[in-house]
Design a protein around this motif. Structure first.
Motif, short mmCIF file in Angstrom:
data_model
loop_
_atom_site.label_atom_id
_atom_site.label_comp_id
_atom_site.label_asym_id
_atom_site.label_seq_id
_atom_site.Cartn_x
_atom_site.Cartn_y
_atom_site.Cartn_z
N GLU A 18 107.09 -7.51 -9.53
CA GLU A 18 106.06 -8.23 -8.77
C GLU A 18 106.48 -8.38 -7.32
O GLU A 18 105.67 -8.16 -6.41
CB GLU A 18 105.79 -9.60 -9.40
N ARG A 19 107.73 -8.76 -7.09
CA ARG A 19 108.20 -8.92 -5.70
C ARG A 19 108.12 -7.61 -4.94
O ARG A 19 107.69 -7.57 -3.78
CB ARG A 19 109.63 -9.47 -5.68
N ALA A 20 108.51 -6.52 -5.59
CA ALA A 20 108.45 -5.21 -4.94
C ALA A 20 107.00 -4.82 -4.62
O ALA A 20 106.71 -4.33 -3.52
CB ALA A 20 109.11 -4.15 -5.82
N GLY A 21 106.11 -5.07 -5.55
CA GLY A 21 104.69 -4.75 -5.32
C GLY A 21 104.10 -5.57 -4.20
O GLY A 21 103.33 -5.06 -3.37
N ILE A 22 104.46 -6.84 -4.14
CA ILE A 22 103.96 -7.73 -3.07
C ILE A 22 104.49 -7.27 -1.72
O ILE A 22 103.75 -7.19 -0.75
CB ILE A 22 104.36 -9.19 -3.37
N THR A 23 105.77 -6.93 -1.67
CA THR A 23 106.36 -6.46 -0.41
C THR A 23 105.69 -5.18 0.06
O THR A 23 105.35 -5.04 1.24
CB THR A 23 107.87 -6.25 -0.59
N ALA A 24 105.48 -4.25 -0.86
CA ALA A 24 104.83 -2.98 -0.50
C ALA A 24 103.40 -3.22 -0.03
O ALA A 24 102.96 -2.64 0.98
CB ALA A 24 104.86 -2.02 -1.69
N ALA A 25 102.67 -4.07 -0.73
CA ALA A 25 101.27 -4.33 -0.36
C ALA A 25 101.15 -5.03 0.99
O ALA A 25 100.19 -4.81 1.73
CB ALA A 25 100.59 -5.15 -1.46
N ALA A 27 102.65 -4.46 3.61
CA ALA A 27 102.73 -3.51 4.72
C ALA A 27 101.36 -3.07 5.20
O ALA A 27 101.19 -2.70 6.36
CB ALA A 27 103.56 -2.30 4.30
N SER A 28 100.35 -3.14 4.31
CA SER A 28 99.01 -2.68 4.70
C SER A 28 97.94 -3.76 4.55
O SER A 28 96.76 -3.49 4.75
CB SER A 28 98.62 -1.46 3.87
N ASP A 29 98.33 -4.97 4.21
CA ASP A 29 97.37 -6.07 4.01
C ASP A 29 97.76 -7.21 4.95
O ASP A 29 98.72 -7.92 4.71
CB ASP A 29 97.42 -6.52 2.54
N VAL A 30 96.97 -7.39 6.01
CA VAL A 30 97.32 -8.37 7.03
C VAL A 30 97.27 -9.81 6.49
O VAL A 30 98.07 -10.64 6.91
CB VAL A 30 96.44 -8.19 8.30
N VAL A 31 96.38 -10.09 5.56
CA VAL A 31 96.33 -11.44 4.98
C VAL A 31 97.60 -11.69 4.17
O VAL A 31 98.24 -12.74 4.30
CB VAL A 31 95.07 -11.64 4.12
N ASP A 38 104.24 -16.87 6.53
CA ASP A 38 104.23 -18.32 6.36
C ASP A 38 105.36 -18.77 5.44
O ASP A 38 106.04 -19.76 5.71
CB ASP A 38 102.88 -18.80 5.81
N LEU A 39 105.59 -18.02 4.37
CA LEU A 39 106.70 -18.32 3.47
C LEU A 39 108.03 -18.21 4.20
O LEU A 39 108.89 -19.08 4.07
CB LEU A 39 106.67 -17.38 2.25
N ALA A 40 108.18 -17.16 4.98
CA ALA A 40 109.43 -16.95 5.72
C ALA A 40 109.71 -18.08 6.70
O ALA A 40 110.86 -18.46 6.91
CB ALA A 40 109.40 -15.61 6.44
N GLY A 55 97.70 -18.88 -1.79
CA GLY A 55 98.49 -17.66 -1.68
C GLY A 55 98.71 -16.99 -3.02
O GLY A 55 98.58 -15.76 -3.15
N VAL A 56 99.04 -17.77 -4.04
CA VAL A 56 99.25 -17.20 -5.38
C VAL A 56 97.94 -16.62 -5.90
O VAL A 56 97.91 -15.53 -6.47
CB VAL A 56 99.85 -18.25 -6.34
N ASN A 57 96.85 -17.33 -5.68
CA ASN A 57 95.54 -16.82 -6.13
C ASN A 57 95.15 -15.55 -5.38
O ASN A 57 94.48 -14.67 -5.93
CB ASN A 57 94.47 -17.89 -5.99
N TYR A 58 95.59 -15.42 -4.13
CA TYR A 58 95.33 -14.19 -3.37
C TYR A 58 96.04 -13.01 -4.03
O TYR A 58 95.51 -11.89 -4.06
CB TYR A 58 95.79 -14.35 -1.91
N LEU A 59 97.24 -13.25 -4.56
CA LEU A 59 97.96 -12.20 -5.26
C LEU A 59 97.19 -11.73 -6.50
O LEU A 59 97.17 -10.53 -6.82
CB LEU A 59 99.35 -12.68 -5.67
N VAL A 60 96.53 -12.67 -7.18
CA VAL A 60 95.71 -12.31 -8.34
C VAL A 60 94.51 -11.48 -7.88
O VAL A 60 94.22 -10.42 -8.45
CB VAL A 60 95.23 -13.57 -9.09
N ALA A 61 93.84 -11.94 -6.84
CA ALA A 61 92.65 -11.24 -6.34
C ALA A 61 93.00 -9.82 -5.90
O ALA A 61 92.19 -8.90 -6.05
CB ALA A 61 92.04 -12.01 -5.17
N GLY A 62 94.22 -9.64 -5.40
CA GLY A 62 94.66 -8.31 -4.96
C GLY A 62 95.23 -7.46 -6.08
O GLY A 62 95.68 -6.34 -5.84
#
Length: 158
Positions: A18-25, A27-31, A38-40, A55-62
């Motif tokens: 999941e972390r790898a997928g979020i990091t990769a996504a 790169a092309s998703d400004v939101v 914001d987390l950083a 933010g967590v719900n955005y991960l579900v939507a994506g």
């Protein structure tokens, strides 16, 4: 009780995939990039904060995590519920200039255990807080070894 985690503790609620997928996504998703920024920039993560939930719900939507995983992540109990205190007997004798002031028991985290310790630089009065991590519940000997290593490092590097 507040459900506040360290940033690292929050990240470790997600699987490596999941972390790898979020990091990769990101790169092309400004939101998503903004959420990650914001987390950083945050000091900690409050699981009850509307921005965290959003933010967590955005991960579900994506499609980056399932709704079930989001529910499990957001249902993580308060850290106090995860913090069985283990009283360690510290037998390390500190050098005169660096002393162990305080040490408290192991805190279970998703990745293992952490023990916190405060050291005092007797020459300057500075108090240095250290987090000692272990993959499993540490023994007294393991804690003592790490404390000795920290004292030696502090004496050498300040």
């Amino acid at each position: 009780m507040a459900r506040v985690l360290t940033k690292f503790g929050f990240r470790r609620l997600f699987t490596i995939e999941e972390r790898a997928g979020i990091t990769a996504a990101a790169a092309s998703d400004v939101v998503l990039k903004t959420i990650m920024d914001d987390l950083a920039f945050s000091d900690e993560v409050d699981l009850d904060d509307p921005a965290t939930i959003e933010g967590v719900n955005y991960l579900v939507a994506g499609g980056l995590i399932t709704a079930e995983r989001a529910a499990a992540i957001l249902a993580t109990p308060a850290p106090a519920a995860l913090e069985p205190v283990i009283n360690y007997t510290v037998t390390v004798k500190a050098q005169a200039d660096i002393t162990l002031q305080n040490k408290w028991g192991a805190v279970e985290r998703p990745w293992g255990y952490e023990v916190r310790a405060d050291f005092r630089n007797e020459a300057t009065g500075e108090v240095i807080n250290e987090v000692i991590t272990f993959p499993a519940v540490p023994t007294d000997a393991e804690v003592n070894t790490k404390i000795t290593e920290i004292i030696n490092r502090l004496r050498t590097n300040g």
